[in-house]
Write a protein that holds these residues in place. Structure first.
Motif, short mmCIF file in Angstrom:
data_model
loop_
_atom_site.label_atom_id
_atom_site.label_comp_id
_atom_site.label_asym_id
_atom_site.label_seq_id
_atom_site.Cartn_x
_atom_site.Cartn_y
_atom_site.Cartn_z
N LEU A 61 0.82 -1.20 0.00
CA LEU A 61 0.00 0.00 0.00
C LEU A 61 0.86 1.25 0.00
O LEU A 61 1.90 1.30 0.65
CB LEU A 61 -0.91 0.03 1.24
N ARG A 63 0.54 4.95 1.34
CA ARG A 63 -0.31 5.71 2.26
C ARG A 63 -0.12 7.21 2.02
O ARG A 63 0.98 7.67 1.77
CB ARG A 63 0.01 5.33 3.70
N THR A 124 -8.68 6.01 5.07
CA THR A 124 -8.50 4.98 6.10
C THR A 124 -8.54 5.54 7.52
O THR A 124 -8.68 4.79 8.47
CB THR A 124 -7.16 4.25 5.91
N ASN A 134 -6.02 10.38 6.59
CA ASN A 134 -5.09 9.54 5.85
C ASN A 134 -5.85 8.61 4.92
O ASN A 134 -7.04 8.34 5.13
CB ASN A 134 -4.23 8.70 6.82
N VAL A 136 -5.21 5.45 1.41
CA VAL A 136 -4.32 4.61 0.60
C VAL A 136 -4.60 4.88 -0.86
O VAL A 136 -5.74 5.18 -1.27
CB VAL A 136 -4.49 3.11 0.93
N THR A 184 -5.02 -1.81 -5.85
CA THR A 184 -4.11 -0.85 -5.22
C THR A 184 -2.89 -0.62 -6.09
O THR A 184 -2.65 -1.36 -7.06
CB THR A 184 -3.66 -1.37 -3.84
N HIS A 186 1.40 0.94 -5.80
CA HIS A 186 2.51 1.55 -5.07
C HIS A 186 3.71 1.56 -6.00
O HIS A 186 3.68 1.01 -7.10
CB HIS A 186 2.80 0.81 -3.77
#
Length: 241
Positions: A61, A63, A124, A134, A136, A184, A186
């Motif tokens: 993830l 963030r 989240t 916050n 993701v 997701t 990253h």
């Protein structure tokens, strides 16, 4: 519709824990450097927010911090509205006897089909005022389910995704909505790139590549019914000092 849990009467000290006491100071003094407060009257006020419980299936993830300047501050039975942070439409909604909802700004009640903007983010964590703190990063645009908040006497009914809950004055209720699967994303280091021609000093730059994964997210909606509050608007002074 399915009814969810209520946490019962709120202890405002718990709700406001972690929030600055600046609002109380401003109300007590009536002014702060270059600004002034004006009494709006009595309003009915509630806050609603959405956050997600995330369970990673594969991948990792990214963030993100999502904090933005607050548009209002609740302190006990007082509501302080930061006029400079409100849009013209939001300021026009504020008046004696108004019924207002704090969600992605200041909205009027009843509020039907309330949605946040479609973004590549799932929230989240929320601030004490239920605004996003916050989140993701997601690979695809995502929008939480629409929310309905309807007054009925001194209570507010929260409806979302086929579920409902009722919050009395000074109550807080939550709805846990069906889990959904999301993609997701990253970024991982992929190597280095060298710059500089022959005979020149060489600099190296790390490069990254996007890596996608998947996760399950469970939206959790919270409604906080403050009941009637004494509202004040903080605005920048325009008169000469």
């Amino acid at each position: 519709m399915t009814s969810e849990n209520s946490h019962g009467p709120m202890d405002r000290r718990d709700v406001l824990k972690g929030i600055s006491a600046s609002g109380a100071t401003l109300l007590a003094s009536g002014t702060v450097a270059g600004a002034q407060t004006e009494s709006v009257g009595t309003v009915r006020f509630a806050e609603v927010g959405v956050k997600h419980e995330v369970s990673v299936i594969d991948g990792d993830l990214s963030r993100l911090a999502l904090d933005s300047p607050p548009k209002y501050h609740v302190n006990g039975d007082e509501l302080l509205l930061f006029g400079e942070h409100l849009t013209a439409t939001e300021n026009a909604r504020v008046g004696d006897g108004a019924a207002l909802l704090g969600f992605d700004g200041v909205r009027a009640l009843p509020a039907n089909g309330v949605e946040t903007a479609t973004e590549n983010v799932a929230v989240t964590e929320t601030r004490p005022d239920l605004a996003p703190r916050n989140g993701v990063l997601l690979a695809d645009p995502y929008r939480p389910p629409g929310i309905d908040v309807t007054p009925s006497g001194g209570t507010l009914e929260l409806r979302a995704d086929g579920k409902s809950a009722v919050a009395g004055s000074n109550d807080e209720v939550t709805l846990s909505l069906p889990t959904r699967r999301v993609k997701t994303t990253h970024f991982e280091p992929s190597g280095t790139e060298q710059s500089g021609g022959p005979g020149e000093q060489s600099d190296s730059t790390r490069t990254y590549e996007e890596v996608t994964g998947s996760a399950e997210v469970t939206p959790v909606v919270t409604l906080r019914n403050h009941g009637e509050l004494n509202a004040h608007r903080l605005s920048t002074r325009t008169e000469a000092e």
